[in-house]
Design an enzyme around this catalytic site. Structure first.
Site, PDB file in Angstrom:
ATOM      1  N   THR A   1     -60.497  44.578 -98.401  1.00 33.54           N
ATOM      2  CA  THR A   1     -61.853  44.606 -97.830  1.00 33.54           C
ATOM      3  C   THR A   1     -62.923  44.589 -98.931  1.00 33.54           C
ATOM      4  OG1 THR A   1     -61.578  46.991 -97.676  1.00 33.54           O
ATOM      5  CG2 THR A   1     -61.424  45.772 -95.614  1.00 33.54           C
TER       6      THR A   1
ATOM      7  N   PHE B   1     -53.910  49.196 -94.816  1.00 36.79           N
ATOM      8  CA  PHE B   1     -54.142  49.291 -96.262  1.00 36.79           C
ATOM      9  C   PHE B   1     -55.374  48.529 -96.733  1.00 36.79           C
ATOM     10  CE2 PHE B   1     -49.609  48.230 -95.273  1.00 36.79           C
ATOM     11  CZ  PHE B   1     -49.241  49.523 -94.946  1.00 36.79           C
ATOM     12  N   CYS B   2     -56.444  48.576 -95.952  1.00 32.02           N
ATOM     13  CA  CYS B   2     -57.692  47.886 -96.322  1.00 32.02           C
ATOM     14  C   CYS B   2     -57.484  46.397 -96.516  1.00 32.02           C
ATOM     15  CB  CYS B   2     -58.307  48.446 -97.606  1.00 32.02           C
ATOM     16  SG  CYS B   2     -58.661  50.171 -97.535  1.00 32.02           S
ATOM     17  N   ASN B   3     -56.476  45.825 -95.901  1.00 36.64           N
ATOM     18  CA  ASN B   3     -56.245  44.398 -96.054  1.00 36.64           C
ATOM     19  C   ASN B   3     -56.040  43.769 -94.677  1.00 36.64           C
ATOM     20  OD1 ASN B   3     -55.389  41.803 -96.785  1.00 36.64           O
ATOM     21  ND2 ASN B   3     -54.583  42.574 -98.728  1.00 36.64           N
TER      22      ASN B   3
END
Ligand SMILES: *Cc1c(COP(=O)(O)O)cnc(C)c1O
Length: 779
Positions: A120, A404-406
């Site tokens: 992100t 995981f912020c992805n």
């Protein structure tokens, strides 16, 4: 046969393990979140601080020189030097990406390209880049650039395009080939990707620059900038060394330097700036332009100890640098883990694991030390990741779950359509919550990632837990086939002697997270719940409230309230008991207790309390075998995040937890492992009101319940956490009944209900002899 290849020598393994003694029983498998620092690393880094007089680098040259020394060391690590690159220190990789995004000069018509499988922190660049043309590229769009002939040779264009991708995906551990960097710089892009914003179309004839998000890659890989000359490289040092936090860098090539423009200045970035005239001159040096204010110079100084730690613990072998051997080590662990997991199947042949990866773990060039997956039941449905996280935590295994912020990688690997993602968001799921399954579809995954101090034993432990918890043995399978799975059959075992609902037990928990106090007789209800329920808590040396999750012995601390004597008595096996006064304002008692106001956070809310004195503190510290603990009595109500006072004791949610023993019995009949005494199972739930009804799960349909003359309304389900896996009598951890709850409720970990008072009146008591009336929800 699954083989593990050990990269490190026995001596190396030995030295490494001596510097990570604090791991103890813990298995840490979230190195993609952060790796761990060695204990000597901290000691040596602090020693440098103790022995030197560091001042502000703007004041003294020595500190400034040391900071520059660190820049040289960093460039050396990436096989380049100050003639080719500059190191701009930032707070972390995210700040470096933001800086590159804000400052890159696109000229007229340059486009911003980013890989879909990105953090992100890269996606956020879309909001600051100075171009309106945003294009998303899939991994295959990127790989296309390595195929076939070179494109038209680019001339010196007036526009500049920026392409960002991760050298290693933090979701799957996939490494894109770094040969993309020179290819794109030279030939531009073959694929036009998916336009996300802006109107430009057709080929892009700009000059191409590459920004490499190397935060995940450099943690366990050698980045050779002389071979792969990315223009902008973003890193965070804690991901490589575990320590210090707060130091990252934007590493900029000479080619890239010309393209960064920044207007803000502050602190050391300016040569002169006049206040009464609009005049300033920036400093000459490139890095001086971008490092506003005072650098984290002490943090930066400690980065050197990180490099030294790698060198001390891991030898160069032939041409292989320590970081390359780390790369081999974590890859070997991941490959081993993958090979074992891949072979696990349910007895009916259904595979246990759904992997999210682009490679088969065949080559360290393509795959890093990360493995991401979801677990499947034997009917092919998903196990929620929150359940897996809970079970892992019970065994002191730290792993990461979610996306995981992805979000792009998550969407691709889990094959979620845009519509499904919007639907999940509408259903209340947001990043990093524990809404793990929506309509049976996962919103994220389980990730295990490895560091240089991870041992094969750690991986084996995680594998054993997964197999033990989710693969049934033949014997268990046979038993399952004999007993029908359906609820009605299971119910036949439950005696139907109860004609109506009764209150069988009242419990309070005077000290949050410690043992229960069972009430025989009647007990007063206050505006905040049962009198003295969760009135005290134990805080650690940092003032943080501690719980059984980390201090399992707390359940063995048995409180007893003696109203007549005015004391709370605490007992612990093998220790003399102590008492603390129930009320601090009592004359004489208050004086003997050194009271200091302390603030602590309980479930996101701030609470204020009065310290119960040194004697209690020492006693608690001895029980928990953990120095520095304090016992604190709550002072006033809790304040919620937005400041409104909440009339609650230190309970987590609502005022009273109500549990139905009949439901617990039903649950126990579903548990496949050895049966325990029903009362022990009941106690695991740490409820206040324990009722018994005719049929299990009746309580899920309650709207109101009246006990004696006291009316309660139902607030909702209790979302169970791993606490239920602690046997409150022995302090032992087990995976049950959590696993069965998750299974029976289709991944939703909930059992028991919260009820709260309707209309509070003074001087109200309830007791187990009271009649119960129930109003059911209208359906
Ligand atoms: C960790 C990570 C980031 C963000 O790093 P911060 O230190 O949180 O700024 C960005 N990209 C990738 C690939 C990462 O792994």
């Amino acid at each position: 046969m699954t083989q593990f290849i050990e990269e490190f020598t026995p001596e190396e393994l030995q030295t490494i393990s001596q510097e990570f003694k604090r791991l103890g029983e813990n298995t840490y498998l979230d190195h993609a979140g952060t790796t761990l620092y060695s204990e000597k690393q901290i000691e040596y880094a602090e020693k440098v601080l103790k022995e030197n007089l560091f001042c502000n680098p703007h004041t003294c040259k020595v500190t400034g020189d040391l900071v520059d020394q660190v820049r040289f060391r960093i460039l050396n690590h990436f096989n380049t030097d100050a003639n080719n690159y500059s190191v701009v220190f930032t707070a972390n990789a995210t700040a470096a990406l933001k800086l590159a995004g804000e400052c890159f000069n696109f000229g007229e018509g340059g486009r911003f390209y980013y890989c879909q499988e990105n953090h992100t922190s890269v996606l956020g660049m879309r909001e600051v880049v100075r171009t309106n043309d945003l294009v998303a590229l899939t991994k295959d769009d990127l790989l296309d650039n390595l195929k076939g002939d070179e494109n038209v040779h680019l001339t010196e264009a007036t526009s500049n395009s920026l392409v960002v991708f991760s050298a290693q995906c933090n979701f799957s551990g996939y490494k894109l080939p770094l040969s993309l960097i020179p290819a794109i710089q030279k030939n531009g892009l073959r694929s036009q990707g998916t336009r996300v914003r802006g109107s430009s179309s057709g080929p892009d004839n700009s000059n191409f620059y590459v920004c490499l998000d190397a935060a995940s890659f450099v943690a366990t890989n050698f980045l050779d900038l002389s071979q792969y000359p990315a223009d902008f490289v973003c890193v965070s040092f804690y991901k490589i060394f575990g320590y210090p936090t707060g130091v990252g860098a934007l590493i900029v090539s000479k080619r890239g330097e010309k393209l960064l423009k920044k207007s803000y200045y502050g602190g050391g970035t300016v040569q002169i700036s006049m206040t009464l005239e609009d005049f300033h001159v920036k400093r000459n040096g490139f890095t001086d332009h971008f490092e506003d204010g005072t650098l984290s110079f002490l943090g930066i100084a400690k980065v050197l100890e990180g490099f030294r730690t790698h060198e001390r613990l891991i030898a160069q072998r032939g041409d292989l640098k320590p970081i390359q051997r780390i790369s081999n080590h974590v890859f070997n662990l991941a490959k081993y883990c993958y090979d074992v997991l891949r072979q696990l199947k349910h007895p009916n042949g259904q595979k246990l694991i759904e992997f999210y990866n682009h490679t088969d773990y065949n080559s360290v060039q393509e795959q890093g030390g990360i493995i991401t997956f979801n677990i499947l039941h034997d009917d092919g449905t998903y196990v929620g990741f929150a359940e897996v996280a809970c079970i892992a935590a019970i065994f002191n295994v730290q792993l990461r779950t979610g996306c995981f912020c992805n979000p792009g990688a998550c969407q691709n690997h889990l094959k979620l359509s845009n519509d499904v993602i919007r639907k999940q968001f509408k259903a209340g799921h947001i990043c990093s919550d524990y809404n793990d399954l929506i309509d049976g579809i996962p919103t994220g995954a389980v990730r295990m990632s490895f560091g240089y101090m991870t041992r094969k034993d750690d991986v084996d432990k995680a594998l054993r837990i997964i197999a033990d918890c989710y693969l049934k043995t033949d014997r268990e399978r046979l038993r399952l086939m004999e007993n029908s799975k359906s609820i009605p059959r299971a119910l036949e075992h439950i005696p139907r002697r109860l004609k109506k609902t009764t209150l069988t037990k009242i419990c309070i928990y005077p000290v949050k997270s410690c043992g229960s106090f069972e009430i025989h007789g009647s007990w007063e209800i206050t505006e905040r719940g049962f009198l003295y329920d969760r009135n005290w808590m134990i805080v650690d040396g940092n003032g943080m409230a501690v719980t059984q999750k980390t201090h399992i012995r707390m359940c063995l601390i048995r409180p007893r309230i003696d109203i007549e004597a005015g004391v709370l008595e605490l007992a612990f096996p093998g220790m003399a008991s102590i008492s603390v006064p129930l009320d601090h304002s009592t004359e004489g008692i208050a004086k003997s207790v050194q009271t200091s106001v302390c603030q602590s956070k309980v479930c996101d809310d701030m609470v204020e309390g009065l310290d119960c004195g040194d004697e209690a503190a020492k006693w608690i510290s001895d029980c928990l075998e953990c120095p520095g603990m304090r016992m604190v009595r709550q002072n006033a109500g809790r304040k919620t995040k937005n400041g409104e006072a909440k009339e609650l004791n230190l309970v987590n949610q609502g005022q009273f937890l109500l549990l139905n023993k009949t439901s617990v019995q039903w649950l126990a009949s579903k548990v496949e492992s050895e049966q325990e005494d029903l009362d022990i199972t009941v106690d695991r739930f740490r409820a206040n009101l324990i009722i018994e009804t005719k049929t299990p799960l009746e309580e899920n349909h309650f709207e109101e319940i009246t006990i004696g003359s006291v009316r309660f309304k139902v607030d909702g389900f209790c979302k169970r956490c791993q606490m239920v896996c602690i046997d409150q009598h022995s302090g032992q951890k087990t995976i049950e009944p959590l696993r069965t709850i998750a299974k029976e409720f289709k991944g939703k970990i909930q059992f028991g209900i919260y009820v709260s008072l309707i209309d509070f009146k003074e001087n109200v008591f309830i007791s187990c002899r009271d009649d119960i009336q129930i109003k059911l929800k209208q359906t």
